[in-house]
Design an enzyme around this catalytic site. Structure first.
Site, short mmCIF file in Angstrom:
data_model
loop_
_atom_site.label_atom_id
_atom_site.label_comp_id
_atom_site.label_asym_id
_atom_site.label_seq_id
_atom_site.Cartn_x
_atom_site.Cartn_y
_atom_site.Cartn_z
N PRO A 184 -35.66 -54.31 -47.28
CA PRO A 184 -34.29 -53.79 -47.17
C PRO A 184 -33.26 -54.74 -47.78
CG PRO A 184 -35.17 -54.40 -45.00
CD PRO A 184 -36.28 -54.59 -45.98
N VAL A 185 -32.12 -54.17 -48.12
CA VAL A 185 -31.06 -54.92 -48.82
C VAL A 185 -30.07 -55.52 -47.82
CG1 VAL A 185 -29.12 -54.63 -50.45
CG2 VAL A 185 -31.26 -53.39 -50.82
N GLY A 199 -33.30 -61.85 -49.05
CA GLY A 199 -33.22 -62.28 -50.45
C GLY A 199 -33.58 -61.19 -51.45
N SER A 200 -33.17 -59.94 -51.16
CA SER A 200 -33.54 -58.83 -52.07
C SER A 200 -32.94 -59.01 -53.46
CB SER A 200 -33.10 -57.50 -51.47
OG SER A 200 -31.71 -57.49 -51.26
N SER A 201 -31.73 -59.57 -53.55
CA SER A 201 -31.10 -59.68 -54.88
C SER A 201 -31.84 -60.68 -55.75
CB SER A 201 -29.61 -60.06 -54.75
OG SER A 201 -29.47 -61.38 -54.29
N ALA A 220 -35.04 -61.50 -55.45
CA ALA A 220 -36.35 -60.89 -55.77
C ALA A 220 -36.20 -59.94 -56.95
CB ALA A 220 -36.89 -60.16 -54.54
N ASP A 261 -32.61 -69.07 -52.71
CA ASP A 261 -33.25 -67.75 -52.86
C ASP A 261 -34.00 -67.66 -54.18
OD1 ASP A 261 -31.83 -67.23 -50.58
OD2 ASP A 261 -31.12 -65.26 -51.22
#
Ligand code: PMV
Length: 311
Positions: free
Chosen positions: A102-103, A108-110, A112, A150
């Site tokens: 999830p965002v 750290g989705s951004s 990734a 990140d």
């Protein structure tokens, strides 16, 4: 264009800050883990003369579909534009990104997504040496002045000791495989807002907040030893200490504390929030497997997953 392919793929890892969030902003050390899941990107030579980006969830639902024309536009398209600008080829690309986490919940989705995309584009253009700069440019769009923690976790994976005092120091932590349960205890919160909240407390109670940051930094240092030794009961206890300090810094919530409590009741050796807090994710230390913690969370309404780091 010096490439010989018309399609290329890349992946990047999500992350968990195991120890040291917030105090890391004040130069204290932290321990971060790159997760086995994160983001996958496919870059294709574009059919038209503008680039496009499609973002999908893990179950293939389209979350966003953009034409990349305005470098100052909304962050998703602007970050992809920033990535493309770092490559000499400057040719339009159709990008398809699948996010496996999830965002905006501290995973750290951004970063990734940036690593997955920069790797795919780097391979498409035959310019792999531009990847790190491209990731940094993308992270600057999302985070302004990112610490780099990140990006490191998204690129390297495994456990990493990180410090950004006078200079940035990063070293892998060799530890036995570490099994954790992770759940989203609350809605996404703004990292900038939570960092601002700690800064405001520091303006009011400078010395006390300095003590707390020092405590968190020392906890991260000690935890690095305990992780190396696979001393899980000590790691769990240090997580409790770190979480207590985060509560004292004002970044936990009732839901985060309840999810931590539920995990401990279900047998976790320790539990804490991860990332900026104010919502978002919690993780628990479950060396014998995460099933019981995940079941207890599910019963209370929180969906989670198990991850094993390293090994
Ligand atoms: O929740 P995240 O992934 O944005 O983590 C933020 C970590 C902080 O220490 C709170 C901020 C930072 O820049 O390190």
């Amino acid at each position: 264009m010096s490439n010989s392919v018309s399609e290329a793929r890349g992946s990047g890892r999500a992350k968990l800050i195991l120890f040291g969030e917030h105090a890391v902003v004040y130069g204290k050390p932290a321990v971060v883990a790159g997760l086995p899941r994160g983001a996958r990107s496919v870059a294709r030579t574009a059919g038209a003369d503008t680039s496009t980006i499609t973002l999908r969830s893990a179950d293939d639902e389209v979350m966003a579909d953009r034409v990349v024309s305005d470098p100052n536009g909304e962050p998703l398209a602007a970050s992809f534009h920033a990535i493309l600008q770092q490559f000499d080829a400057r040719a339009p690309v159709d990008l398809d990104v699948t996010l496996e986490v999830p965002v905006g919940v501290g995973l750290g989705s951004s970063a990734a997504m940036a690593v997955a995309t920069a790797r795919a584009v780097g391979e498409l253009f035959g310019e792999p040496d531009r990847v790190d700069d491209a990731v940094r440019a993308s992270e600057e769009v999302f985070h302004g002045n990112p610490s780099g923690i990140d990006q490191l976790a998204a690129t390297e994976g495994g456990l990493i000791f990180f410090s950004r005092g006078e200079r940035i120091e990063a070293a892998p932590v060799e530890a036995p495989p570490l099994t954790l349960a992770v759940c989203q205890a609350g809605p996404a919160a703004s990292t900038a807002e939570m960092v601002g909240k700690v800064a405001a407390r520091k303006r009011r109670e400078g010395q006390l907040v300095d003590y707390l940051n020092m405590l968190v930094g020392d906890t991260a240092r000690t935890a690095t030893e305990a992780l190396r030794e696979g001393d899980w009961s000590r790691v769990g206890e240090l997580m409790e200490i770190n979480h207590g300090a985060l509560c004292a810094l004002g970044v936990s919530t009732a839901a985060i504390d309840a999810a931590c409590h539920t995990a401990r009741q279900a047998g976790a050796l320790g539990a804490k929030l991860t990332g900026a807090g104010g919502g978002g994710c919690v993780f628990a230390l479950t060396p014998d497997g995460a099933d019981e913690v995940l079941a207890a969370w599910k019963k209370a309404g929180w969906e989670g997953f198990e991850v094993t780091i390293g090994g």
